[in-house]
Design a protein around this motif. Structure first.
Motif, mmCIF file in Angstrom:
data_model
loop_
_atom_site.group_PDB
_atom_site.id
_atom_site.type_symbol
_atom_site.label_atom_id
_atom_site.label_comp_id
_atom_site.label_asym_id
_atom_site.label_seq_id
_atom_site.Cartn_x
_atom_site.Cartn_y
_atom_site.Cartn_z
ATOM 1 N N ASP A 29 -58.266 15.701 13.639
ATOM 2 C CA ASP A 29 -58.049 16.633 12.864
ATOM 3 C C ASP A 29 -57.852 17.526 13.370
ATOM 4 O O ASP A 29 -56.164 17.752 12.767
ATOM 5 C CB ASP A 29 -59.236 16.451 11.598
ATOM 6 N N SER A 32 -53.708 16.294 14.243
ATOM 7 C CA SER A 32 -53.497 15.598 13.665
ATOM 8 C C SER A 32 -52.972 17.210 13.061
ATOM 9 O O SER A 32 -52.105 17.604 12.999
ATOM 10 C CB SER A 32 -53.932 15.770 12.336
ATOM 11 N N ARG A 33 -53.933 18.431 13.267
ATOM 12 C CA ARG A 33 -53.669 19.254 12.661
ATOM 13 C C ARG A 33 -51.797 20.488 13.563
ATOM 14 O O ARG A 33 -51.651 20.831 13.654
ATOM 15 C CB ARG A 33 -55.079 20.944 12.712
ATOM 16 N N GLU A 35 -49.880 18.942 15.596
ATOM 17 C CA GLU A 35 -49.175 18.288 15.340
ATOM 18 C C GLU A 35 -47.738 18.953 14.061
ATOM 19 O O GLU A 35 -47.214 18.605 13.591
ATOM 20 C CB GLU A 35 -48.835 16.437 14.580
ATOM 21 N N GLU A 36 -48.859 19.438 13.113
ATOM 22 C CA GLU A 36 -48.017 20.528 11.795
ATOM 23 C C GLU A 36 -47.726 21.725 11.995
ATOM 24 O O GLU A 36 -47.056 22.197 11.568
ATOM 25 C CB GLU A 36 -49.529 20.652 10.829
ATOM 26 N N MET A 47 -53.966 27.212 18.401
ATOM 27 C CA MET A 47 -55.847 27.418 17.829
ATOM 28 C C MET A 47 -56.317 28.218 17.977
ATOM 29 O O MET A 47 -57.572 28.672 17.764
ATOM 30 C CB MET A 47 -55.416 25.770 17.594
ATOM 31 N N VAL A 53 -62.888 27.668 19.579
ATOM 32 C CA VAL A 53 -62.418 26.210 17.863
ATOM 33 C C VAL A 53 -63.846 25.899 17.753
ATOM 34 O O VAL A 53 -64.320 25.649 16.731
ATOM 35 C CB VAL A 53 -61.290 25.610 18.372
ATOM 36 N N GLU A 56 -66.215 28.088 16.127
ATOM 37 C CA GLU A 56 -65.839 28.088 14.181
ATOM 38 C C GLU A 56 -66.549 26.690 13.734
ATOM 39 O O GLU A 56 -67.119 26.846 12.533
ATOM 40 C CB GLU A 56 -64.285 27.553 14.199
ATOM 41 N N PHE A 57 -66.681 25.221 14.137
ATOM 42 C CA PHE A 57 -67.130 24.373 13.535
ATOM 43 C C PHE A 57 -68.668 24.073 13.749
ATOM 44 O O PHE A 57 -68.978 24.165 12.773
ATOM 45 C CB PHE A 57 -66.388 23.269 13.990
ATOM 46 N N TYR B 28 -53.178 17.565 2.551
ATOM 47 C CA TYR B 28 -53.625 18.087 3.542
ATOM 48 C C TYR B 28 -54.615 18.757 4.580
ATOM 49 O O TYR B 28 -54.117 19.684 3.683
ATOM 50 C CB TYR B 28 -52.746 16.708 5.056
ATOM 51 N N TYR B 30 -53.972 20.683 6.648
ATOM 52 C CA TYR B 30 -53.205 22.566 6.776
ATOM 53 C C TYR B 30 -52.801 22.681 5.334
ATOM 54 O O TYR B 30 -52.420 24.032 5.350
ATOM 55 C CB TYR B 30 -52.100 22.170 7.685
ATOM 56 N N GLU B 48 -59.494 26.308 11.256
ATOM 57 C CA GLU B 48 -59.816 25.158 11.244
ATOM 58 C C GLU B 48 -61.716 24.092 11.239
ATOM 59 O O GLU B 48 -61.857 23.387 10.756
ATOM 60 C CB GLU B 48 -59.457 23.933 11.914
ATOM 61 N N ARG B 68 -54.706 7.537 4.216
ATOM 62 C CA ARG B 68 -53.347 8.231 5.247
ATOM 63 C C ARG B 68 -51.974 7.788 4.458
ATOM 64 O O ARG B 68 -51.692 6.843 3.974
ATOM 65 C CB ARG B 68 -53.235 7.017 6.625
ATOM 66 N N GLU B 72 -43.883 11.425 8.575
ATOM 67 C CA GLU B 72 -42.669 12.308 9.375
ATOM 68 C C GLU B 72 -43.001 10.960 10.573
ATOM 69 O O GLU B 72 -43.908 11.290 11.054
ATOM 70 C CB GLU B 72 -43.088 12.858 10.482
ATOM 71 N N ARG B 75 -44.735 12.250 14.122
ATOM 72 C CA ARG B 75 -45.694 11.700 14.200
ATOM 73 C C ARG B 75 -46.847 10.971 14.925
ATOM 74 O O ARG B 75 -46.691 9.323 14.289
ATOM 75 C CB ARG B 75 -46.432 12.530 13.255
ATOM 76 N N ALA B 76 -47.915 11.238 15.725
ATOM 77 C CA ALA B 76 -48.325 10.468 16.562
ATOM 78 C C ALA B 76 -49.501 10.102 15.623
ATOM 79 O O ALA B 76 -49.899 8.468 15.750
ATOM 80 C CB ALA B 76 -49.103 10.754 17.564
ATOM 81 N N VAL B 77 -49.861 10.557 14.287
ATOM 82 C CA VAL B 77 -50.876 10.069 13.335
ATOM 83 C C VAL B 77 -50.677 10.214 12.452
ATOM 84 O O VAL B 77 -49.663 11.390 11.795
ATOM 85 C CB VAL B 77 -52.256 9.908 13.861
ATOM 86 N N PRO B 78 -51.063 9.211 11.240
ATOM 87 C CA PRO B 78 -50.218 9.635 9.775
ATOM 88 C C PRO B 78 -51.383 10.718 9.312
ATOM 89 O O PRO B 78 -52.141 10.847 9.513
ATOM 90 C CB PRO B 78 -50.266 7.638 9.346
ATOM 91 N N ARG B 79 -50.679 11.637 8.804
ATOM 92 C CA ARG B 79 -50.958 11.945 7.520
ATOM 93 C C ARG B 79 -52.230 12.030 6.683
ATOM 94 O O ARG B 79 -52.523 10.928 5.666
ATOM 95 C CB ARG B 79 -50.241 13.301 6.638
ATOM 96 N N LYS B 80 -53.627 12.777 6.993
ATOM 97 C CA LYS B 80 -54.674 11.655 6.122
ATOM 98 C C LYS B 80 -54.774 13.449 5.210
ATOM 99 O O LYS B 80 -54.568 14.271 5.558
ATOM 100 C CB LYS B 80 -56.381 12.418 6.644
ATOM 101 N N TYR B 82 -55.941 14.236 0.989
ATOM 102 C CA TYR B 82 -57.491 14.064 0.551
ATOM 103 C C TYR B 82 -57.677 13.977 -0.713
ATOM 104 O O TYR B 82 -56.845 14.886 -1.319
ATOM 105 C CB TYR B 82 -58.441 14.963 1.171
#
Lengths: 237, 112
Positions: A29, A32-33, A35-36, A47, A53, A56-57, B28, B30, B48, B68, B72, B75-80, B82
């Motif tokens: 995650d 993934s974040r 990359e956003e 971050m 970080v 926080e977790f 997702y 974000y 986060e 998933r 785009e 992106r290295a990984v597809p968006r997750k 929920y």
């Protein structure tokens, strides 16, 4: 090759005391974040520091998911530093490495290093690795002292292995070994020896041993000779 | 002290807010952070480290699920994403009712 995002995520999860599956979840995650953001800035800039970080977790993760809950921990890092290295670093009860001039912890790295697993100039630990090491298992460059000790110059222990001088219940060396069982070129033994010259410590005199030592190893390090003197002075013939 | 109190209050309602948000549509990570921030004028601006443990918790209780979806190319990984589950919808209804009761009774006591 790992990306900066991956490395950052790994550093964060390394600080969070959860099981591997939970760590993988967080790591995924975070990557993934990052990359956003669609930004070339560093993950820290985007971050925050890995420590922040992770904290926080930790504050928000279910207590039952946290490992080592209730286990006593103690952390201390001195403000005083020498060449950027904390004078004292203590990390006890956590899977963290204490790094300092004086380092104390489960895992420790320092000039004076004390830990279950210690690495240092002077190292003391369950397993100690250093220039001079003390420990259940001690591995040293100059000296090692412990249950099982191995060093280049001097090893003293239940089982001692060295290049120059080994002293112990079982002593094995290239040059000189002193022990109940001794294996080396020159040995002083109680029960058994293997090597070129064997002197029984109960029946042979110290003078005989010393004469052979000077003959076989004329350039033997002085401080090791001094140690041999001390060992022999404690023996009655 | 007030900071800590605010933190505790927020923690108490995050599950409810996230479930409610997902009840309005899949999202997702974000996106959830952004929507909560926007809907609350910045009051629920989450990091986060605050959101993901909530998502994990809801997921472990089978109140939400992830899937998933490639979005785009770079992106290295597809968006997750929920999505809320049937259990989640039922739980949300219970939580909302509980919240109403909590809100009304607490206000009543405070006014008294």
């Amino acid at each position: 090759m790992k990306s900066a995002n991956q490395k950052y995520a790994e550093q964060v999860v390394a600080l969070i005391p959860v099981d591997r599956a939970y760590k993988n979840r967080i790591k995924e995650d975070i990557i993934s974040r990052l990359e956003e953001y669609h930004s070339s800035a560093s993950p820290e800039d985007l971050m925050g520091s890995t420590y922040e970080v992770a904290q926080e977790f930790i504050e928000n993760i279910e207590p039952s998911a946290l490992i080592n809950q209730g286990k006593k921990t103690f952390n201390y890092t001195s403000k005083a530093k020498i060449m950027g290295i904390p004078l004292i670093s203590i990390r006890v009860g956590k899977f963290e490495v204490a790094k300092g001039i004086i380092a104390i912890g489960n895992f420790s790295v320092g000039v004076i290093s004390i830990g279950a697993f210690s690495l240092g100039i002077f190292s003391l630990g369950g397993i100690g690795l250093g220039v001079i090491a003390f420990g259940g298992l001690a591995l040293g460059a100059i000296g090692a002292f412990g249950g099982v000790a191995a060093a280049y110059m001097l090893a003293i222990g239940g089982v001692a292995v060295a290049h120059n001088l080994a002293i112990g219940g079982v002593a094995i060396a290239t040059d000189i070994a002193i022990g109940d069982v001794a294996h080396a070129k020159l040995t002083a033994y109680m029960s058994e020896y293997k090597g070129e010259f064997g002197f029984n410590r109960l029946t042979d005199s110290a003078q005989l041993f010393t004469a052979q030592l000077n003959k076989s190893f004329p350039n033997f390090p002085k401080f090791l000779k001094r140690i041999l003197d001390i060992v022999y002075s404690s023996t009655t013939y | 002290m007030l900071d800590n109190l605010q933190k505790q209050f927020k923690k108490g309602v995050l599950d409810l807010l996230v479930l409610d948000l997902l009840n309005h549509g899949d999202a997702y990570g974000y996106e959830i952070i952004s929507q909560l921030d926007k809907a609350s004028d910045g009051y629920y601006l989450m990091k986060e480290g605050s959101l993901y443990p909530v998502l994990y918790r809801l997921e472990d209780k089978n109140l939400i699920q992830n899937y998933r979806q490639a979005s785009e190319a770079d992106r290295a990984v597809p968006r997750k994403y929920y999505k809320i589950t049937e259990d989640g919808i039922q739980q949300l209804a219970l939580m909302k009712a509980e919240w109403q009761q909590f809100y009304q009774i607490t206000n009543h006591v405070l006014k008294g």
